[in-house]
Design an enzyme around this catalytic site. Sequence first.
Site, PDB file in Angstrom:
ATOM      1  N   SER A 125      40.236  35.994  40.199  1.00 10.91           N
ATOM      2  CA  SER A 125      41.089  36.628  41.197  1.00 10.91           C
ATOM      3  C   SER A 125      40.245  37.421  42.184  1.00 10.91           C
ATOM      4  O   SER A 125      39.196  37.975  41.821  1.00 10.91           O
ATOM      5  CB  SER A 125      42.040  37.579  40.471  1.00 10.91           C
ATOM      6  OG  SER A 125      42.669  38.419  41.395  1.00 10.91           O
TER       7      SER A 125
ATOM      8  N   TYR B 135      43.522  44.829  34.522  1.00 13.57           N
ATOM      9  CA  TYR B 135      43.670  43.379  34.740  1.00 13.57           C
ATOM     10  C   TYR B 135      42.401  42.820  35.398  1.00 13.57           C
ATOM     11  O   TYR B 135      41.837  41.815  34.953  1.00 13.57           O
ATOM     12  CB  TYR B 135      44.908  43.117  35.607  1.00 13.57           C
ATOM     13  CG  TYR B 135      44.969  41.729  36.167  1.00 13.57           C
ATOM     14  CD1 TYR B 135      45.201  40.640  35.333  1.00 13.57           C
ATOM     15  CD2 TYR B 135      44.778  41.494  37.535  1.00 13.57           C
ATOM     16  CE1 TYR B 135      45.249  39.343  35.853  1.00 13.57           C
ATOM     17  CE2 TYR B 135      44.830  40.218  38.056  1.00 13.57           C
ATOM     18  CZ  TYR B 135      45.055  39.143  37.214  1.00 13.57           C
ATOM     19  OH  TYR B 135      45.094  37.873  37.730  1.00 13.57           O
TER      20      TYR B 135
ATOM     21  N   LYS C 105      39.400  40.063  34.160  1.00 21.56           N
ATOM     22  CA  LYS C 105      38.946  38.879  34.919  1.00 21.56           C
ATOM     23  C   LYS C 105      37.418  38.884  35.034  1.00 21.56           C
ATOM     24  O   LYS C 105      36.774  37.859  34.857  1.00 21.56           O
ATOM     25  CB  LYS C 105      39.573  38.861  36.312  1.00 21.56           C
ATOM     26  CG  LYS C 105      41.048  38.486  36.316  1.00 21.56           C
ATOM     27  CD  LYS C 105      41.250  36.999  36.065  1.00 21.56           C
ATOM     28  CE  LYS C 105      42.677  36.680  35.680  1.00 21.56           C
ATOM     29  NZ  LYS C 105      42.889  35.402  35.046  1.00 21.56           N
TER      30      LYS C 105
HETATM   31  P1  NAD Z   1      51.936  32.991  35.046  1.00 16.01           P
HETATM   32  O1  NAD Z   1      52.250  34.171  34.209  1.00 16.01           O
HETATM   33  O2  NAD Z   1      53.059  32.347  35.781  1.00 16.01           O
HETATM   34  O3  NAD Z   1      51.228  31.867  34.157  1.00 16.01           O
HETATM   35  C1  NAD Z   1      50.399  32.172  33.069  1.00 16.01           C
HETATM   36  C2  NAD Z   1      50.907  31.347  31.899  1.00 16.01           C
HETATM   37  O4  NAD Z   1      50.069  31.596  30.769  1.00 16.01           O
HETATM   38  C3  NAD Z   1      52.344  31.720  31.488  1.00 16.01           C
HETATM   39  O5  NAD Z   1      53.123  30.538  31.421  1.00 16.01           O
HETATM   40  C4  NAD Z   1      52.189  32.380  30.111  1.00 16.01           C
HETATM   41  O6  NAD Z   1      53.285  32.092  29.280  1.00 16.01           O
HETATM   42  C5  NAD Z   1      50.886  31.754  29.615  1.00 16.01           C
HETATM   43  N1  NAD Z   1      50.098  32.564  28.671  1.00 16.01           N
HETATM   44  C6  NAD Z   1      49.725  33.860  28.788  1.00 16.01           C
HETATM   45  N2  NAD Z   1      48.975  34.213  27.741  1.00 16.01           N
HETATM   46  C7  NAD Z   1      48.850  33.117  26.949  1.00 16.01           C
HETATM   47  C8  NAD Z   1      48.201  32.859  25.718  1.00 16.01           C
HETATM   48  N3  NAD Z   1      47.507  33.802  25.074  1.00 16.01           N
HETATM   49  N4  NAD Z   1      48.277  31.609  25.188  1.00 16.01           N
HETATM   50  C9  NAD Z   1      48.991  30.636  25.825  1.00 16.01           C
HETATM   51  N5  NAD Z   1      49.637  30.832  26.973  1.00 16.01           N
HETATM   52  C10 NAD Z   1      49.572  32.060  27.543  1.00 16.01           C
HETATM   53  O7  NAD Z   1      50.775  33.395  36.042  1.00 16.01           O
HETATM   54  P2  NAD Z   1      50.192  32.616  37.291  1.00 16.01           P
HETATM   55  O8  NAD Z   1      50.563  33.350  38.527  1.00 16.01           O
HETATM   56  O9  NAD Z   1      50.474  31.168  37.187  1.00 16.01           O
HETATM   57  O10 NAD Z   1      48.648  32.867  37.066  1.00 16.01           O
HETATM   58  C11 NAD Z   1      47.819  31.918  36.419  1.00 16.01           C
HETATM   59  C12 NAD Z   1      46.418  32.469  36.327  1.00 16.01           C
HETATM   60  O11 NAD Z   1      45.960  32.788  37.633  1.00 16.01           O
HETATM   61  C13 NAD Z   1      46.321  33.754  35.519  1.00 16.01           C
HETATM   62  O12 NAD Z   1      45.103  33.718  34.802  1.00 16.01           O
HETATM   63  C14 NAD Z   1      46.294  34.825  36.582  1.00 16.01           C
HETATM   64  O13 NAD Z   1      45.629  35.973  36.127  1.00 16.01           O
HETATM   65  C15 NAD Z   1      45.516  34.129  37.675  1.00 16.01           C
HETATM   66  N6  NAD Z   1      45.776  34.668  39.008  1.00 16.01           N
HETATM   67  C16 NAD Z   1      47.068  34.738  39.474  1.00 16.01           C
HETATM   68  C17 NAD Z   1      47.296  35.263  40.740  1.00 16.01           C
HETATM   69  C18 NAD Z   1      48.696  35.375  41.279  1.00 16.01           C
HETATM   70  O14 NAD Z   1      48.904  36.107  42.242  1.00 16.01           O
HETATM   71  N7  NAD Z   1      49.692  34.685  40.732  1.00 16.01           N
HETATM   72  C19 NAD Z   1      46.223  35.708  41.533  1.00 16.01           C
HETATM   73  C20 NAD Z   1      44.929  35.602  41.036  1.00 16.01           C
HETATM   74  C21 NAD Z   1      44.712  35.078  39.761  1.00 16.01           C
END
Ligand code: NAD
Length: 332
Positions: free
Chosen positions: A124, A148, A152
Amino acid sequence: MKVLVTGGTGYIGSHTAAELLMSGYEVVIVDNLSNSEASVAERIARITGKNPAFYIGDVLDEALLDRIFSEHKIDAVIHFAALKSVPASMSNPLLYYHNNVSGTLSLCRAMHRYEVKNIVFSSSATVYGISDDKPIGEDAPLSPKNVYGNTKLMMETVLTDLYRSDPEWNVTLLRYFNPIGAHESGLIGEVPAGVPGNLMPYITQVAAGLRPHLNITGTDYDTPDGTGVRDYIHVVDLARGHIKALENSRGLGIYNLGTGRGYSVREIVRAFEEATGVKIPCVEAPRRPGDLACYFADPSKANTVLGWRAEKTLHEMCADSWRFAKSYYGKA
Ligand code: NAD
Ligand code: UDP
């Protein structure tokens, strides 16, 4: 080629799984459904006409990972599974370090056991933690400002050290800016848990009549209209960046995925109103503590090395966000 997508029923993971299937990859999803619904796997199948293999479970469960890696010949892993709320990470750091960092260790150990050495990791822009008027390049100082972001950076360090210990690994760290939008089918998109912390999910809930108005958090920043500026990127463009990373990144690669252009909160509201015809009442509110004025990517490394470029417009981001939200909130 078979790709294991952790967190594959989540927001970005589901769009990436769909793009992978559409591009001819086989997909295996593992997700513990802590922040998503099982029906997303069926929706991915409806969009693509292909069924991903789907395991409901945790990346911390090494026995489950053993089962997955022995039942499938996995070539590469895209690792999305993580908890992502900044305020929740500050109030429950142990949960965040355990889920995110220990989850990544568990996954890497399983990959090591099965000699799978290709990983694309969801990092991120929050790892930079700096405010500047200039676009942020990958070599900007790293200084996360919350738990958070710390998780990362720790996961980036784990993966970087893994690569250094064995250069046969391909480790790609993708630093996302602000993903918004949804698949044009309206079948998958972002479902916030509780009160949305991020701008676009809040706007769509106002549009759906679930909230009376948008609080514009900060109107006195040193930006053209006083509101915060961010680099919003369509989630489908972001998803495609992962495929380009699988195909074009070798060794250790770190890439920003953003558009390179910032929009203010007021510009986003205006674009949403124009794209959807729905008026968003706004109220000026104080700044959020710790927020930055202006934050946008220099994506030129991903453009040149990965051959990837964000293509979708702000209009599409707004229209697609609303199409999904409208149907999800029963307003279609
Ligand atoms: P999200 O919460 O929609 O998706 C994450 C998924 O991982 C969820 O479906 C959750 O149920 C699953 N999960 C969490 N912990 C788990 C575990 N221990 N075992 C199995 N499944 C697990 O989030 P997103 O927005 O799709 O983000 C995906 C990735 O991208 C994450 O790592 C997040 O930190 C990163 N990210 C997101 C953003 C954003 O703005 N959405 C920005 C930068 C980075
Ligand atoms: N923002 C806002 N009202 C909200 C949520 C966010 O005005 O209800 C503003 C916020 O101050 C920032 C921009 O919208 O300037 C993007 O915020 P978001 O949380 O989506 O992204 P981040 O700040 O984490 O990059």
